[in-house]
Write an enzyme that holds these catalytic residues in place. Structure first.
Site, mmCIF file in Angstrom:
data_model
loop_
_atom_site.group_PDB
_atom_site.id
_atom_site.type_symbol
_atom_site.label_atom_id
_atom_site.label_comp_id
_atom_site.label_asym_id
_atom_site.label_seq_id
_atom_site.Cartn_x
_atom_site.Cartn_y
_atom_site.Cartn_z
ATOM 1 N N LYS A 13 0.846 -1.094 0.289
ATOM 2 C CA LYS A 13 0.258 0.246 -0.337
ATOM 3 C C LYS A 13 0.739 1.170 -0.846
ATOM 4 C CE LYS A 13 -1.881 -1.246 3.531
ATOM 5 N NZ LYS A 13 -1.504 -2.021 4.251
ATOM 6 N N ARG A 88 -9.623 0.615 9.025
ATOM 7 C CA ARG A 88 -9.465 -1.171 9.229
ATOM 8 C C ARG A 88 -10.497 -1.754 9.631
ATOM 9 N NH1 ARG A 88 -2.908 0.209 9.336
ATOM 10 N NH2 ARG A 88 -2.128 -1.655 9.587
ATOM 11 N N ARG A 127 11.514 -4.927 4.628
ATOM 12 C CA ARG A 127 11.327 -3.380 4.774
ATOM 13 C C ARG A 127 12.337 -3.073 5.262
ATOM 14 N NH1 ARG A 127 5.466 -2.282 5.344
ATOM 15 N NH2 ARG A 127 5.629 -2.688 7.056
ATOM 16 N N ARG A 161 11.390 -0.239 11.380
ATOM 17 C CA ARG A 161 10.536 -0.453 12.151
ATOM 18 C C ARG A 161 10.338 -1.591 13.330
ATOM 19 N NH1 ARG A 161 4.773 -0.227 8.617
ATOM 20 N NH2 ARG A 161 3.902 -1.102 10.194
ATOM 21 N N ARG A 172 -0.265 -8.667 13.452
ATOM 22 C CA ARG A 172 -1.248 -7.844 12.622
ATOM 23 C C ARG A 172 -2.018 -8.344 11.442
ATOM 24 N NH1 ARG A 172 4.567 -5.115 12.012
ATOM 25 N NH2 ARG A 172 3.283 -4.502 10.000
HETATM 26 P P1 ADP Z 1 1.669 -1.869 3.081
HETATM 27 O O1 ADP Z 1 2.078 -0.527 2.946
HETATM 28 O O2 ADP Z 1 0.703 -2.428 2.683
HETATM 29 O O3 ADP Z 1 2.158 -2.407 4.975
HETATM 30 P P2 ADP Z 1 4.332 -1.416 1.605
HETATM 31 O O4 ADP Z 1 3.922 -0.742 0.719
HETATM 32 O O5 ADP Z 1 5.264 -1.215 3.354
HETATM 33 O O6 ADP Z 1 3.798 -2.444 2.767
HETATM 34 O O7 ADP Z 1 6.052 -2.696 1.339
HETATM 35 C C1 ADP Z 1 6.354 -3.808 1.883
HETATM 36 C C2 ADP Z 1 8.124 -4.481 1.480
HETATM 37 O O8 ADP Z 1 7.193 -5.253 0.551
HETATM 38 C C3 ADP Z 1 8.601 -2.798 1.312
HETATM 39 O O9 ADP Z 1 9.796 -3.623 1.646
HETATM 40 C C4 ADP Z 1 8.589 -2.889 -0.375
HETATM 41 O O10 ADP Z 1 9.642 -2.636 -0.731
HETATM 42 C C5 ADP Z 1 8.253 -4.054 -0.838
HETATM 43 N N1 ADP Z 1 7.181 -4.500 -1.814
HETATM 44 C C6 ADP Z 1 5.917 -3.975 -2.197
HETATM 45 N N2 ADP Z 1 5.336 -4.314 -3.125
HETATM 46 C C7 ADP Z 1 6.131 -4.632 -3.196
HETATM 47 C C8 ADP Z 1 5.744 -5.999 -4.663
HETATM 48 N N3 ADP Z 1 4.577 -6.022 -5.753
HETATM 49 N N4 ADP Z 1 6.689 -6.974 -4.839
HETATM 50 C C9 ADP Z 1 7.648 -7.307 -4.492
HETATM 51 N N5 ADP Z 1 7.602 -6.516 -2.943
HETATM 52 C C10 ADP Z 1 7.083 -5.285 -2.675
HETATM 53 P P1 AMP Z 2 0.535 0.573 9.613
HETATM 54 O O1 AMP Z 2 1.891 1.426 8.987
HETATM 55 O O2 AMP Z 2 -0.379 0.766 9.156
HETATM 56 O O3 AMP Z 2 1.024 -1.186 8.969
HETATM 57 O O4 AMP Z 2 -0.207 0.328 10.820
HETATM 58 C C1 AMP Z 2 1.193 -0.143 11.744
HETATM 59 C C2 AMP Z 2 0.335 0.005 12.800
HETATM 60 O O5 AMP Z 2 -0.464 0.861 13.731
HETATM 61 C C3 AMP Z 2 -0.795 -0.822 13.408
HETATM 62 O O6 AMP Z 2 -0.235 -2.178 14.019
HETATM 63 C C4 AMP Z 2 -2.162 -0.335 14.039
HETATM 64 O O7 AMP Z 2 -1.449 -0.772 15.212
HETATM 65 C C5 AMP Z 2 -1.821 0.882 14.447
HETATM 66 N N1 AMP Z 2 -2.602 1.586 13.038
HETATM 67 C C6 AMP Z 2 -2.926 1.772 11.986
HETATM 68 N N2 AMP Z 2 -3.446 2.147 11.084
HETATM 69 C C7 AMP Z 2 -4.768 2.583 12.059
HETATM 70 C C8 AMP Z 2 -6.132 1.660 12.505
HETATM 71 N N3 AMP Z 2 -6.581 3.048 11.242
HETATM 72 N N4 AMP Z 2 -7.005 1.622 12.836
HETATM 73 C C9 AMP Z 2 -6.753 1.374 14.416
HETATM 74 N N5 AMP Z 2 -4.915 0.919 14.075
HETATM 75 C C10 AMP Z 2 -3.712 1.692 13.344
#
Ligand code: ADP
Ligand code: AMP
Length: 216
Positions: A13, A88, A127, A161, A172
């Site tokens: 995302k 969410r 990541r 993170r 999660r």
């Molecule tokens: P989200 O925001 O949904 O938690 P991220 O965009 O941070 O996910 O992506 C998680 C990890 O996976 C990052 O390290 C990113 O570089 C990698 N990633 C994202 N999209 C892809 C994809 N289509 N194929 C392989 N790796 C990906």
């Molecule tokens: P994310 O960066 O989206 O992976 O979110 C990291 C953490 O933040 C999650 O595991 C939750 O603990 C909290 N969080 C982020 N967005 C939300 C949401 N919309 N509702 C509840 N918790 C959230």
């Protein structure tokens, strides 16, 4: 253009939101980023959210709904926004509907990014981001062109993170399946849910999204 990106942790995302921002001149609103900033700043919200986030559980609906409601009123949201990680829960989705109606704003699309659970642990634990500009990378899938140097700003410090460890990812993912996946039938019933294959290459996912949104 106002979008929701729906998908489990690691679906891509944030990666795709960054690319769509440029295409549409809109902002990414990540509740996760906002909560991490609140934790780092030690605000009241941050103090309430910290332990919940460390455990991989969801922060309360009233906190995140309040954050988003204030944020969409900021001038930089005038052109539109991409909601990343919000809503969410069904309660958040319903609060968002109400909020948008009150603000006289319309949602253009909800895009589900489908990725099998088996791939997500590796996505999340691999990541990392540039500590200076926030550009996102992955140990295997998306390395900087020059090892240890950010492609975007040239700096050499990176961060990971605290919640991107295998144990917290399991919680999660459970939270996603139990509390967030019910949003799929919710938006499908409203007729604005579209789906992309989040397991394709990063560039191919971007292409699929742009096609779906009509910016080819
Ligand atoms: P989200 O925001 O949904 O938690 P991220 O965009 O941070 O996910 O992506 C998680 C990890 O996976 C990052 O390290 C990113 O570089 C990698 N990633 C994202 N999209 C892809 C994809 N289509 N194929 C392989 N790796 C990906
Ligand atoms: P994310 O960066 O989206 O992976 O979110 C990291 C953490 O933040 C999650 O595991 C939750 O603990 C909290 N969080 C982020 N967005 C939300 C949401 N919309 N509702 C509840 N918790 C959230």
């Amino acid at each position: 253009m106002r979008l929701i990106l729906l998908g489990p942790p690691g679906a891509g995302k944030g990666t795709q939101a960054q690319r769509l921002m440029d295409a549409y001149n809109i902002v990414q609103l990540s509740t996760g980023d906002m909560l991490r900033a609140a934790v780092a700043a030690g605000t009241e919200v941050g103090l309430r959210a910290r332990a919940v986030m460390e455990a991989g559980d969801l922060v309360s609906d009233d906190i995140v709904v309040g954050i988003i409601s204030d944020r969409v009123d900021e001038p930089d949201c005038k052109n539109g926004f991409i909601l990343d990680g919000f809503p969410r829960t069904l309660a958040q989705a319903e609060a968002l509907e109400l909020m948008l109606t009150e603000k006289k704003l319309r949602l253009d699309a909800v895009i589900e990014m489908q990725v099998d659970d088996g791939l997500l642990i590796d996505r999340v634990t691999g990541r990392y981001t540039c500590a200076n500009c926030g550009a996102g990378y992955h140990d295997k899938n998306l390395k900087p062109k020059v090892d240890g140097v950010c492609d975007n700003c040239g700096r050499t410090e990176f961060s990971r993170r605290a919640d991107d460890n295998a144990e917290t990812v399991a919680s999660r993912l459970q939270a996603y399946h139990e509390q967030t996946a019910p949003l799929l039938p919710f938006y499908r019933a409203k007729g604005n849910l579209q789906t992309v294959d989040g397991m394709a290459d990063i560039d191919d996912v971007t292409k699929a999204m742009r096609t779906l949104l009509g910016v080819g």
